[in-house]
Design an enzyme around this catalytic site. Structure first.
Site, short mmCIF file in Angstrom:
data_model
loop_
_atom_site.label_atom_id
_atom_site.label_comp_id
_atom_site.label_asym_id
_atom_site.label_seq_id
_atom_site.Cartn_x
_atom_site.Cartn_y
_atom_site.Cartn_z
N ASP A 110 -5.08 4.55 -9.17
CA ASP A 110 -6.49 4.54 -8.76
C ASP A 110 -7.03 5.96 -8.82
O ASP A 110 -6.97 6.71 -7.86
CB ASP A 110 -6.64 3.95 -7.36
N SER B 133 0.86 -1.18 0.00
CA SER B 133 0.00 0.00 0.00
C SER B 133 0.90 1.23 0.00
O SER B 133 2.09 1.14 0.33
CB SER B 133 -0.89 0.01 1.25
N THR C 269 -6.68 -7.66 3.77
CA THR C 269 -7.20 -7.69 5.15
C THR C 269 -6.83 -9.00 5.86
O THR C 269 -6.42 -8.98 7.03
CB THR C 269 -8.73 -7.49 5.14
N ASP D 185 -0.07 -1.01 -4.82
CA ASP D 185 -1.53 -1.10 -4.76
C ASP D 185 -2.12 0.32 -4.73
O ASP D 185 -1.43 1.27 -4.33
CB ASP D 185 -1.90 -1.89 -3.48
N HIS D 186 -3.38 0.47 -5.09
CA HIS D 186 -4.12 1.75 -5.06
C HIS D 186 -3.27 3.00 -4.83
O HIS D 186 -3.02 3.40 -3.69
CB HIS D 186 -5.15 1.73 -3.93
N GLY E 290 -10.72 -6.79 -2.74
CA GLY E 290 -11.60 -7.17 -1.64
C GLY E 290 -11.75 -8.68 -1.53
O GLY E 290 -12.84 -9.19 -1.32
N GLY F 224 -11.86 -4.60 3.06
CA GLY F 224 -12.11 -4.76 4.49
C GLY F 224 -12.86 -6.04 4.78
O GLY F 224 -12.68 -7.04 4.10
ZN LIG Z 1 -8.21 -2.78 -3.66
#
Ligand SMILES: [Zn+2]
Length: 285
Positions: free
Chosen positions: A104, A50, A233, A82-83, A209, A181
């Site tokens: 993103d 992240s 997550t 990521d994002h 997700g 999440g």
């Molecule tokens: Zn994602």
């Protein structure tokens, strides 16, 4: 093997109808657990970070760990951002040695999202770095991007096709009903859109997700064109619970012991996912 890009990995996965797991790591121990498990199962693997993790450690530090793990590895390993909404951060990661990045800009209007995605492709392509883009809004909380379920909208196939036209994307993440999440209820996955977007764009679909979806959901989504599955997550839980559970049971202040328990917990999670996604034994590109 040195670090690989996602492009080759995901094209092969899509054509053979399996998916490559993309696991969000937070430190060397979690990265090591992911790569070693992929090696045991002879599977390609994507190490994801992240933006928060990149800022916490610095891009150079993370590249050092992952290169060290990948250099003598018999399996292909990609390092993916990521994002990310910020072009400067994407530039830093490309310069530092990431082999793949996700832009993103999905919160922006269609044309702006497309423009930013094009800008990232222009940065990434000369460096041989692959790109993932997102369209529609995936619900949940991740990296301070909060999309309420009310605001979330799914990607419409016609728009998705228009978005992807002429873009050399390694992966495309249309919002198809999954959430970041922990799921509060049964997610409604738009399988028809997965199938239609995959068929009409020919681009491997990234499933975001992934934590908490039923096995049949993964299998069906993969059979329809999802070739990358993000697991974030669940890794956070394994990372913290693996360490804390060991300590609560043993109460000994020997840090390497709970670290080992944490490592084992992450390995078990990753192994289960690799088997479920069908990438076991697919290390040859
Ligand atoms: Zn994602």
């Amino acid at each position: 093997m040195s670090l690989e890009t996602m492009q080759k990995m995901l094209r092969k996965a899509m054509s053979q109808r399996y998916a490559v797991g993309a696991f969000n790591i937070v430190d060397y121990n979690s990265a090591r657990a992911v790569v070693r498990t992929a090696e045991e199962l002879r599977s390609p693997v994507i190490i994801q970070t992240s933006v928060k993790t990149v800022k916490f450690w610095s891009p150079e530090t993370i590249v050092t760990w992952v290169k060290e793990l990948a250099v003598d590895s018999p399996v292909p390993v990609a390092l993916h951002l990521d994002h990310c909404k910020d072009l400067d951060c994407i530039r830093q990661c490309i310069d530092a040695g990431w082999t793949s990045v996700m832009i993103d800009a999905s919160a922006k209007p269609f044309e702006e999202n497309l423009l930013m995605t094009r800008q990232v492709l222009e940065m990434a392509e000369p460096a041989g770095v692959s790109v993932e883009a997102e369209m529609g809004q995936i619900v949940g909380v991740e990296d301070d991007i909060f999309v309420s379920e009310h605001d979330a909208h799914l990607a419409k196939p016609d728009e998705a096709v228009r978005f992807c036209e002429g873009l050399n994307l390694a992966a495309f993440a249309p919002a198809i009903g999954t959430a970041h999440g922990v799921y509060k209820g049964e997610p409604k996955i738009d399988y028809d859109s997965i199938e239609e977007i995959s068929k009409r764009t020919g681009i491997p679909i990234a499933l975001h997700g992934g934590t908490g979806l039923a096995d049949e959901v993964f299998r069906k989504a993969i059979s329809l064109g999802c070739a990358k599955v993000n697991i974030s997550t669940a890794i956070k839980y394994a990372f913290i619970d693996g360490f804390v559970d060991y300590h609560l049971e043993n109460k000994k202040y020997e840090p390497l012991k709970p670290l080992e328990a944490q490592y084992t917990r992450i390995c078990e999670l990753v192994a289960g996912n690799i088997r479920l996604f069908g990438s076991e034994g697919k290390a040859d590109l």
